[in-house]
Write an enzyme that holds these catalytic residues in place. Structure first.
Site, PDB file in Angstrom:
ATOM      1  N   CYS A 242     -14.897  23.812  21.971  1.00 30.06           N
ATOM      2  CA  CYS A 242     -14.335  22.493  21.674  1.00 30.06           C
ATOM      3  C   CYS A 242     -12.894  22.473  22.194  1.00 30.06           C
ATOM      4  O   CYS A 242     -12.090  23.328  21.809  1.00 30.06           O
ATOM      5  CB  CYS A 242     -14.364  22.307  20.151  1.00 30.06           C
ATOM      6  SG  CYS A 242     -13.538  20.837  19.542  1.00 30.06           S
TER       7      CYS A 242
ATOM      8  N   CYS B 146     -13.587  17.303  27.183  1.00 31.32           N
ATOM      9  CA  CYS B 146     -14.222  17.371  25.859  1.00 31.32           C
ATOM     10  C   CYS B 146     -15.631  17.896  26.079  1.00 31.32           C
ATOM     11  O   CYS B 146     -16.326  17.431  26.997  1.00 31.32           O
ATOM     12  CB  CYS B 146     -14.256  15.979  25.237  1.00 31.32           C
ATOM     13  SG  CYS B 146     -15.269  15.871  23.736  1.00 31.32           S
TER      14      CYS B 146
HETATM   15  N1  DGL Z   1     -16.327  18.639  21.603  1.00 33.43           N
HETATM   16  C1  DGL Z   1     -15.013  18.337  21.110  1.00 33.43           C
HETATM   17  C2  DGL Z   1     -13.990  18.590  22.215  1.00 33.43           C
HETATM   18  O1  DGL Z   1     -14.306  19.311  23.149  1.00 33.43           O
HETATM   19  C3  DGL Z   1     -15.040  16.984  20.522  1.00 33.43           C
HETATM   20  C4  DGL Z   1     -13.873  16.690  19.679  1.00 33.43           C
HETATM   21  C5  DGL Z   1     -14.113  15.727  18.574  1.00 33.43           C
HETATM   22  O2  DGL Z   1     -14.899  16.041  17.682  1.00 33.43           O
HETATM   23  O3  DGL Z   1     -13.454  14.677  18.597  1.00 33.43           O
HETATM   24  O4  DGL Z   1     -12.876  18.154  22.182  1.00 33.43           O
END
Ligand code: DGL
Length: 259
Positions: free
Chosen positions: A74, A183
């Site tokens: 993430c 993301c």
């Molecule tokens: N997959 C997360 C990232 O890479 C998502 C973040 C979120 O939950 O807003 O930033």
């Protein structure tokens, strides 16, 4: 730490499975445990303190399962919490950050776009990286509401399409030649994004680089799983498992558990 102990991954939800896929492809014999903290998604709008607390909670769960390395799958958690995680635990951490560097180094128009969460774009780590490329114009766009829609399984919805048009149009007008997906949820949007962007604009994410880095650190620590048997994977979610199962094509064990 035994070599057949699992690699642990966590994300605010299902998006980090895009990173898990890359790791599983490069290191098919490794056992893996994936944690989807969907109950607390999205992380992108939370404070740094909240993101650190959630990252610690996820790390504790993975350490209880004896993970030999932890992949913070993430961008938001990496850019806000990886320093604190590394200071607190002995286990190696691999993080994911927006692929600004390869985009900036290869850009011919000297203009690149980045789509990421508010938490990532406002982080000190992201600013540190982008400051290194003073001659490149970086068009930043927060992907408001994209993660909640993906978590709801609305990858192809009209609302998604309209948001993507809204977010990408100014980048096309600014003449970007690279779009960085900052993301780990966004690789699931690549088919829709491709329909919107002119062909000359390349889309890049960091999944492959994270998998290569994971392999490198396992090698350095002599913790690669040398078995020639296919590894096992367990997916955990603290929310309804339906959407996670769908993006995994129903092929894997998914456990619903409150963590
Ligand atoms: N997959 C997360 C990232 O890479 C998502 C973040 C979120 O939950 O807003 O930033």
């Amino acid at each position: 730490m035994a070599n057949n102990n699992p690699i642990g991954l966590f994300d605010s939800g299902i998006g980090g499975t895009s990173i898990w896929r890359e790791i599983n492809e490069l290191l098919p014999n490794e056992n893996t445990i994936y944690l989807a903290d969907s109950k607390n998604a999205p992380y992108g709008q939370k404070s740094k303190e909240e993101i650190i607390a959630l990252s610690i909670k996820n790390t504790e769960f993975l350490l209880e399962q004896n993970c030999k390395i932890i992949v913070v799958a993430c961008n938001t958690a990496t850019t806000n919490a990886i320093k604190e995680l590394r200071a607190k635990y002995k286990v190696p951490f691999i993080g994911i950050e927006p692929a600004i560097k390869p985009a900036a180094l290869n850009s011919k128009t000297h203009t690149i776009g980045i789509l990421a969460t508010k938490g990532t774009l406002n982080s000190e780590l992201f600013h540190e990286t982008s400051r290194k490329f003073q001659d490149i114009k970086i068009i930043e766009q927060i992907g408001y509401n994209l993660v909640p829609l993906i978590e709801n399984g609305e990858i192809n919805s009209a609302e998604m399409n309209s948001l993507l048009h809204q977010y990408l149009k100014p980048m096309v007008e600014a003449n970007i030649d690279y779009l960085v997906l900052g993301c780990s949820h966004y690789p699931y949007l690549i088919p829709q994004i491709k329909k919107i962007l002119p062909k000359r604009i390349k889309i890049i994410d960091s999944g492959e680089a994270v998998a290569r880095q994971t392999k490198k650190v396992l090698e350095e620590n002599n913790t690669l799983n040398l078995s020639n048997k296919k590894g096992e994977t367990i997916f955990y979610t603290n929310s309804d498992s339906k959407v996670l199962k769908t993006i995994l094509n129903g092929n894997f064990e998914v456990i619903e558990k409150d963590f």
